[in-house]
Design an enzyme around this catalytic site. Sequence first.
Site, short mmCIF file in Angstrom:
data_model
loop_
_atom_site.label_atom_id
_atom_site.label_comp_id
_atom_site.label_asym_id
_atom_site.label_seq_id
_atom_site.Cartn_x
_atom_site.Cartn_y
_atom_site.Cartn_z
N HIS A 24 30.63 -60.54 -15.76
CA HIS A 24 30.84 -59.38 -16.64
C HIS A 24 32.18 -59.47 -17.38
CE1 HIS A 24 27.33 -56.87 -15.58
NE2 HIS A 24 27.36 -57.61 -14.49
N HIS A 79 25.12 -62.24 -0.21
CA HIS A 79 25.80 -62.49 -1.48
C HIS A 79 27.20 -63.03 -1.18
CE1 HIS A 79 26.43 -62.15 -5.77
NE2 HIS A 79 25.22 -61.62 -5.92
N ASP A 93 17.15 -60.99 -11.19
CA ASP A 93 15.84 -61.64 -11.18
C ASP A 93 15.17 -61.47 -9.83
OD1 ASP A 93 15.68 -63.57 -13.75
OD2 ASP A 93 17.75 -63.49 -13.04
#
Length: 407
Positions: free
Chosen positions: A17, A106, A367
Amino acid sequence: MSTFGSYFRVTTGGESHAAAVSVLIDSPVPGMALTEADIQPQLTRRRPGQSALTTPRDEKDRVVILSGTEFGVTLGTPICMIVKNEDQRPKDYGDSTMDLYPRPSHADWTYLEKYGVKASSGGGRSSARETIGRVAAGAVAEKYLRLAYGVEIVAFVTDVGNVSLFPPTPEHPSPSTNPAFLTLVNAIDRATVDQFLPVRCPDAATSEKMANLITEYKQRNDSIGGVVTCVIRNVPTGLGEPCFDKLEAKLAHAMLSIPATKGFDLGSGFSGVSLAGSTHNDPFVASAGEQLPSGVAESGAVRNSLPRPKLTTKTNYSGGIQGGISNGAPIYFRIAFKAPATIGVDQVTATYDGDSEGVLAAKGRHDPCVVPRAVPIVEAMAALVIMDAVLAQQARSAAKSLLPPLK
């Protein structure tokens, strides 16, 4: 490290980002025609928002070359390219719950442990957004390899969850023994692969099953993994640097550096362990003669600086590499991608400080399965490995050519 390669050095920069992501190619080949039009097609294949089966993040991923070319020709000086992040939504990650809990599986926690600070939104450098630079650099490498040697690199999806294009059978425990698979890797091209969007599995019935399976997981706010298979054809013989930089080791390094990868399988791979040596060995036979790929010059110092195969193998369980060195046969391998870690399903997990547990349902645009968009990333990393190996071998061959011939 954010740099890959020894001769064709590629350094990527930027977070998921940030204002942009970028790539710097050090020591590119001079004198090659190159514009954004050579690079954009692969970035477009990788971009988000391609279908209902991918993240809805709306990025055009338009590449701009900032340096290293003039009048559409490479100068040999570093090539810098940039792609702006146009659809940033840091607010998706400003939820107090996501501030408290690291996302299961993650990189939130491990990045914080390593650096003592992490990107506050998205996956930062662990996000697949970082792979834009790889794909851009890979397109540059691939153009040189195609022009100089006729190298062709094609990846496609062969597995999603339990749906497989080539499921193991008692007769064919490995795809490498399956004539249908070998025919496919010898003939498949990108145009054919892209006819089977959105999944990129080159079989209509299997592709439909995969798409349906991904849709099921997406509707449950969950995710699923898969396998990408890649073939590299027309590779010069002699590539690879034993002992620690064998060609398959460099390919494994490259592929396992892609986010969400969990396994690398060359040639007969893991399923080949069930084959006896008498079956698995690849007998040598005389080459039928060199067929110049379309677009490759009949002659030229660059093209002739590396040998073309005088022999070939009757079978190819080795996957085009023996002793860590390319033998001229097609190189093929498979890469396993896990289910994406960021999902909207409620998950019980601990807070960053470990003092308590709670429920996290991650937000953001992600996704449900990464393999359809991973195809050009795999192709790019394959190109970077072969390009680096080619330049290493060219240096060796050029140095040898300056010596008087041996009697």
